[in-house]
Scaffold this active site. Sequence first.
Site, mmCIF file in Angstrom:
data_model
loop_
_atom_site.group_PDB
_atom_site.id
_atom_site.type_symbol
_atom_site.label_atom_id
_atom_site.label_comp_id
_atom_site.label_asym_id
_atom_site.label_seq_id
_atom_site.Cartn_x
_atom_site.Cartn_y
_atom_site.Cartn_z
ATOM 1 N N CYS A 138 0.837 -1.203 0.000
ATOM 2 C CA CYS A 138 0.000 0.000 0.000
ATOM 3 C C CYS A 138 0.876 1.259 0.000
ATOM 4 C CB CYS A 138 -0.909 0.013 1.222
ATOM 5 S SG CYS A 138 -1.990 1.467 1.288
ATOM 6 N N HIS A 205 3.394 -6.495 -7.344
ATOM 7 C CA HIS A 205 2.853 -5.369 -8.111
ATOM 8 C C HIS A 205 4.040 -4.681 -8.771
ATOM 9 C CE1 HIS A 205 -0.104 -1.707 -8.166
ATOM 10 N NE2 HIS A 205 0.555 -1.864 -9.310
#
Length: 521
Positions: A138, A205
């Site tokens: 995040c 990611h």
Amino acid sequence: MSLMSGAMAKLQGFDFWRTTLKGARFVVAPMVDQSELAWRLLSRRHGAQLCYTPMLHAQVFVRDANYRRENLYSEVCEEDRPLITQVGRRCRPARRVRRPACVTPFSLQFCANDPEVFVQAALLAQDYCDAVDLNLGCPQMIAKRGHYGVFLQDEWDLLEKMIRLAHEKLSVPVTCKIRVFEDVERTVRYAQMLEKAGCQLLTVHGRTKDQKGAMTGVASWEHIKAVRSGVNIPVFANGNIQHLSDVERCIQETGVEGVMSAEGNLHNPALFEGCSPPVWEMADEYLEVVKQHPPCSLSYVRAHLFKLWHHTLQIHQDLREELAKVKTLEALADVSSQLRRRCQEERAKGKGAELRESSLPLPHWICQPYVRPQPKPPLSNGSCQGSEVKTAVCKKRALEDLDGTAQSLSKNKQKKRSRNPKKNFSPEQKPKYLKCEQCGNPKGNKCVFNLCRGCCKKKAFKEVADCPSHGLRFKTKAEKRKAEESGRNEGKHTEKKTCSPPPTAELSPKLQEQPERPLLL
């Protein structure tokens, strides 16, 4: 012997992926306030094979029983498996139940920065999911302030301790979701460290922590490919997934076991089926699932409808305003129905090509991805246009005209003006407030000390005084307590007088004449 004596039941690495996760290739990402039960069930109906809960905060999960019940215990559903919890979000009975062996997998995602707290939270959640995921990806400001997510990626000793402790204590596997470093080799070493600590599945990611918002850019599949080659556990890829063809291409180019989609899934829940249905079909089906699996927060439903109808709402601005204002599920469904009728009328009249936005390959009423504009590439002289883009994005608006004309007002102020036409935004005409003598905040108009409420409360408490303006009654309450205490003391004194023994009376002659009875021993 460790707590993992049941290691035979706890599958690891590729055995975990093949058996528990059933070789899942199509994965729905953990999304804050967006990957709730109803959306996960809709995604599974249209090709998703594995879902994650939204991220859960480990410390709050340990501390707050209501948070645990609302975000996990109350949302257990046999249809919603496999599932990974990313200390992750909600699933159904409020009582604690061991998951049946026949249902599909489920994973939970947590954010945490303390090994003990992470393990405590995971132990409370492990009976409700198939794996626990640690969020290390995040990039938002709230994660920076809370010191979790991608902002832990430089603290390798801490992360190694967290993963190792969880791997030893939990009866379900531990997985991680990460972002990449700019340096490929460092990214590979990072992944290898997590694998060595006990991570059983890694989601990569392909963006750095700085690639977000207007600077999101394109994810690097080269980084993901290097990680896949450098570790011996299953790897999921995340980034640049807008169509099913992107999924197949990503698997071929990187060699990963599965592909995760977040934003592509929000705009088209049927992405993994390889089709682009009309938006109203997905919207109606989602609303039906919401009704079948209550409760679902109205803010989640509204956000999903905004994503699904995104391209259409650029044209029908009046219904965009209506969708933002309504406050019931029925009203949201009604706005969605109005959008459906308008789109069907346009399609019947053949207006799709006329109303299509120039950047859209399909009519606006068809589910299709939203493509963010890419940052501008560096110039030949070494300067970067990307920094100019960032400056332009962060640049403040010019000051509004003092007369507050509608053309110069921000959208938020225009809404306020529409609700109250007499609303005045001119700083010169705003009322002036006298300042508190101690802190500089606006003081109470009738405060006996000429202070703001905070300073007044401290002073009144210290001096045992009252301030009617701020509703403070320290002196009155003290006097009342004193009066009550004196009243109780007087009552005790009176009671002692009443209960005192009567004076000894003289015995009658008959009683005096009676002989004493001998004591029986």
